[in-house]
Design an enzyme around this catalytic site. Structure first.
Site, short mmCIF file in Angstrom:
data_model
loop_
_atom_site.label_atom_id
_atom_site.label_comp_id
_atom_site.label_asym_id
_atom_site.label_seq_id
_atom_site.Cartn_x
_atom_site.Cartn_y
_atom_site.Cartn_z
CE LYS A 1 -3.46 0.76 10.56
NZ LYS A 1 -3.84 0.06 9.59
CD GLU B 1 -1.17 0.34 3.81
OE1 GLU B 1 -1.60 1.24 3.90
OE2 GLU B 1 -1.34 -0.40 4.52
#
Length: 301
Positions: free
Chosen positions: A156, A22
């Site tokens: 996360k 990404e």
């Protein structure tokens, strides 16, 4: 609409393994020049382990799968770059914009280019307080729809991890812990949550990906790869820091797409930079595993 860099085009033509990356880690993850230095380190790690890196970004209304050195440098120094997910990817292309791809947008672009493996840091998921805000990342739906194997250090740790794993289970996404029975929690190897599935080798992960396609099962799979022991921040240390950062975000009215970058920056400040060092190491670790999976997938083709 999709432009392959010369390096990626060469790999595709030669039927060599490719790993997608990404670009939000470059534009929204860290300051210049650390962002471009880290991007180069991750790309070099993939090359060193037998695959070709393909960092994905939208430049002037075109999807770029793989960036040249000049493009990478330009993106790293650009300001006000759009942060793109499934919802706004097409709009950016339509208006000739420039944007960095999140997990969901990277998966879409990778799949369209025939890239089956993607290495990132951590996926998005269900945010704390989502029962009131309904703040749930598009990454989860993307994993259920798009046939890309995503290697991450879990979700996360700023998220509601139990709810994140429950949503993925509901969506039918395979969540596979690599080399351990417990789910990792981004900066920490342990989360206290038992992994739904465990695999210990890249070839098993590649076979699972291949067989999902053979069976016609839509979507990809999430490989939860624990951060190396020497780089981790234990949950007992990072937990109170995340709680403080979350309280600070609420106090300042941070919401929507601004929540994650705010929390990561605040945690960076509260850990004196240790969180970023750990983040870099876990991304490098994920790149190594992703390269191994891509090599094995190529052998199954």
């Amino acid at each position: 609409m999709i432009n392959l860099s010369p390096e990626v085009q060469k790999a595709v033509d030669a039927q060599q393994p490719v790993v997608a990356l990404e670009s939000t880690i470059i534009t929204h993850g860290m300051p210049y020049p650390q962002n471009v230095e880290t991007a180069r380190r991750v790309e070099a790690e993939i090359r060193a382990h037998g695959a070709t890196p393909a960092t994905i970004a939208i430049l002037n209304g075109q999807i770029h799968v793989g960036l040249t050195e000049e493009q990478l440098e330009t993106l790293a120094q650009s300001r006000h770059v759009a942060k793109l997910s499934r919802a706004d990817l097409a709009a950016c292309l339509a208006t000739g914009g420039t944007g960095a791809t999140t997990v969901s947008a990277t998966m879409i672009c990778a799949a369209r280019a025939g890239v089956q493996v993607f290495a990132t840091g951590g996926i998005g998921g269900v945010h704390q307080g989502a029962e009131n805000s309904f703040d749930i990342s598009a990454d989860l739906q993307e994993l259920a729809q798009t046939p890309v194997t995503v290697v991450a250090a879990g979700a996360k740790a700023i998220l509601d991890l139990p709810k994140t794993w429950e949503v993925l289970e509901t969506l039918g996404v395979p969540v596979i812990a690599f080399g351990q029975d417990e789910m990792p929690a981004f900066w920490s190897r342990a989360s206290g949550i038992k992994a739904p599935l465990r695999m210990d080798t890249a070839i098993d992960i590649a076979r699972a990906h291949h067989l999902r396609g053979t069976l016609g099962i839509p979507g990809g799979q999430l490989i939860a790869n624990p951060i190396p022991k020497e780089a981790e921040i234990p949950s007992s240390v990072i937990g109170p820091i995340i709680a403080q950062a979350t309280a600070d975000a609420s106090k300042h009215g941070i919401s929507g797409k601004n929540v994650t970058p705010y929390l990561l920056q605040r945690i960076f400040e509260l850990t004196d930079g240790r969180s970023l060092d750990a983040n870099i190491e876990l991304v490098l670790n994920n790149a190594r595993l992703a390269a191994a999976i891509a090599r094995e997938l190529r052998s199954l083709a």
